[in-house]
Scaffold this active site. Structure first.
Site, PDB file in Angstrom:
ATOM      1  CB  SER A 134      -0.972  -0.023   1.189  1.00  0.00           C
ATOM      2  OG  SER A 134      -1.918   1.013   1.096  1.00  0.00           O
TER       3      SER A 134
ATOM      4  CG  ASP B 158      -4.146  -3.162  -3.840  1.00  0.00           C
ATOM      5  OD1 ASP B 158      -4.232  -3.085  -5.073  1.00  0.00           O
ATOM      6  OD2 ASP B 158      -5.071  -2.825  -3.092  1.00  0.00           O
TER       7      ASP B 158
ATOM      8  NE  ARG C 161       2.113   7.932 -11.174  1.00  0.00           N
ATOM      9  CZ  ARG C 161       2.811   7.342 -12.151  1.00  0.00           C
ATOM     10  NH1 ARG C 161       3.585   6.296 -11.870  1.00  0.00           N
ATOM     11  NH2 ARG C 161       2.741   7.782 -13.396  1.00  0.00           N
TER      12      ARG C 161
ATOM     13  CG  ASP D 247       8.540   5.814 -12.152  1.00  0.00           C
ATOM     14  OD1 ASP D 247       9.094   5.642 -13.246  1.00  0.00           O
ATOM     15  OD2 ASP D 247       9.117   6.333 -11.172  1.00  0.00           O
TER      16      ASP D 247
ATOM     17  CG  ASP E 198      10.558   4.722  -8.608  1.00  0.00           C
ATOM     18  OD1 ASP E 198      11.163   5.721  -9.031  1.00  0.00           O
ATOM     19  OD2 ASP E 198       9.348   4.737  -8.306  1.00  0.00           O
TER      20      ASP E 198
ATOM     21  CG  HIS F 277      -5.715  -2.181   0.342  1.00  0.00           C
ATOM     22  ND1 HIS F 277      -5.108  -1.868  -0.856  1.00  0.00           N
ATOM     23  CD2 HIS F 277      -5.068  -1.425   1.283  1.00  0.00           C
ATOM     24  CE1 HIS F 277      -4.152  -0.978  -0.650  1.00  0.00           C
ATOM     25  NE2 HIS F 277      -4.110  -0.701   0.638  1.00  0.00           N
TER      26      HIS F 277
END
Length: 451
Positions: A158, A182, A196, A198, A201, A252
């Protein structure tokens, strides 16, 4: 005095051993902490095969100083996500156990519960950047002491997935692998790559999506993105709010349990590249030629076997389906049915495979199927378990129409072909299926099939 000269060294050694064996637990907070709000504080808990059940608290400034941390081993970090109630994740010990069963490694659990426990989700999101800065500095310390960042694997759940991405970006993509379970969607959806996770990374980024319509991220974020059950509404999860907290978190959290299943190697979930889950369920995306002799990728820990192919292919979206509970993997077949009814029939097919006392079931009901005379209808049959050496097959045809007259489906030929293993398909000819009645028969090897 004479006795003390001999006892003193023994007592000092005993104290040092006791200190070395002190186990550090994951921070356990409660709802009151979340309401008050927590400031970021990070603990690093080391687990190895020598101390698989005892977390060792590592120093941020000199993490390799502890004798249990071995520079010769690969290192895996486990980074949890948002903790709105302050409780420890119930899967922490499971994932450390499974990782250590797969390889002799250093497993470091990143405990940032102080910072993740907050009813204000926005504050937890703010803390992801601070946590990433802290862990980036730690990575640099490891590098100074001889740790190759290409041997580092970050597993982020998460919010932890985006923390992993921030770390990787700060280290210029030198981290070996990021596994994102997730990745969080709220406040990250629509953000540019620098805000965020991607694919740039890490050297390799694999992502699992299980809740894209609520808490998870919808779009692809890695070199390969797995969408379990289309990424929404996981089987066995509550469908209504009356189920309490599990209604919000079950989909989740399923990402972690699917990953645990893959690590335990109970069974393998092969995933298929496709433009949509609907096309996959219609059996339109079962060609695996692009992946060479290895076939389509298998979700989980061992996805790195496909790393070189995936890096050449670019971002790849794949789909697979699961059972309601562990073992989650399903066994896939293609079923081809040719009918000879004068009129078109619409309906659903349920197939059972029998071998001794074992039975596997596949219900093909995601949409109504069309059966036209002398026309092959191709369906994807997903069985809840694997049944080798099939002895008998049962078929049932239903229309779902309660008020209309019962129909019969006249099957000229039924052919069942396993997808995941190279075996001769099973056939049966000339079958009459009265609606809602199960017909059982012994299959025969298909004559027209060539290996």
């Amino acid at each position: 005095m004479f006795l003390w000269q001999y006892l003193a060294p023994f007592l000092l050694i005993t104290i040092q051993i006791c200190r070395a064996q002190t186990c550090e637990d994951f921070t356990d907070l409660d709802l009151s902490h979340a309401f008050i709000g927590t400031s970021l504080r990070i603990k690093l808990l080391l687990y190895t095969r020598e101390n698989a059940t005892c977390g060792i608290l590592l120093s941020h400034t000199n993490p390799t100083a502890h004798p249990q941390f071995k520079l010769s081993r690969p290192t895996t970090f486990v980074i949890h996500g948002y903790r709105p109630t302050g409780s420890p994740p119930n899967w922490i010990h499971n994932i450390t156990d499974m990782l250590l069963s797969r390889d002799d490694m250093n497993v470091i659990v990143v405990d940032w519960n102080h910072g993740a426990a907050n009813v204000n989700y926005m504050k937890a999101v703010e803390n992801t950047h601070k946590a990433a800065d802290n862990l980036t500095a730690l990575m640099k310390k490891l590098q100074e002491h001889g740790v190759s960042l290409s041997s580092v694997h970050l597993i982020g759940v998460s919010l932890g997935a985006h923390i992993s991405g921030f770390i990787g970006a700060s280290l210029n993509s030198t981290i070996g692998r990021i596994t994102a379970l997730d990745p969080a969607g709220p406040l990250f959806t629509g953000k540019p790559p620098e805000d965020r996770l991607d694919p740039t990374d890490a050297q390799f980024v694999d992502v699992l999506h299980t809740d894209i319509d609520a808490l998870g991220f919808r779009e692809p974020l890695g070199h390969i993105d797995f969408y379990a059950n289309g990424g929404t509404d996981q089987p066995g999860c509550p469908k209504t709010i009356f189920s309490g907290g599990s209604y919000f978190k079950c989909d989740h959290q399923r990402s972690v349990f699917l990953y645990l299943d893959s690590e335990e190697q109970k069974c393998a979930s092969r995933a298929y590249p496709c433009t949509s889950y609907s096309d996959y369920m219609d059996g339109q995306c079962l060609n695996c030629d692009r992946f060479g002799t290895a076939g389509c990728p298998v979700f989980g820990y061992d996805i790195t076997k496909w790393k070189d192919v995936l890096l050449n292919l670019g971002q790849t979206k794949t789909y697979f389906s699961t059972n309601k509970k562990s073992p989650f993997c399903m066994t896939n077949y293609v079923v081809d049915i040719v009918t000879w009814n004068q009129e078109i029939r619409w309906g659903y097919i349920t197939i059972k495979l029998h071998s001794g006392s074992k039975e596997a079931v596949a219900t093909i009901d995601h949409k109504v199927s069309k059966f036209k005379k002398f026309t092959q209808t191709k369906l994807l049959a997903q069985f809840d378990k694997d049944v080798p050496s099939v002895k008998k097959i049962s078929l049932k045809f239903t229309t779902g129409n309660v008020l209309k007259p019962k129909y019969k489906l006249r099957v000229l030929r039924m052919r069942l072909t396993p997808i995941e293993r190279k075996e001769r398909p099973l056939c049966r000819y000339d079958i009459l299926l009265p609606e809602n009645e199960e017909v059982t028969f012994r299959p025969i090897p298909c004559e027209e099939y060539n290996f």
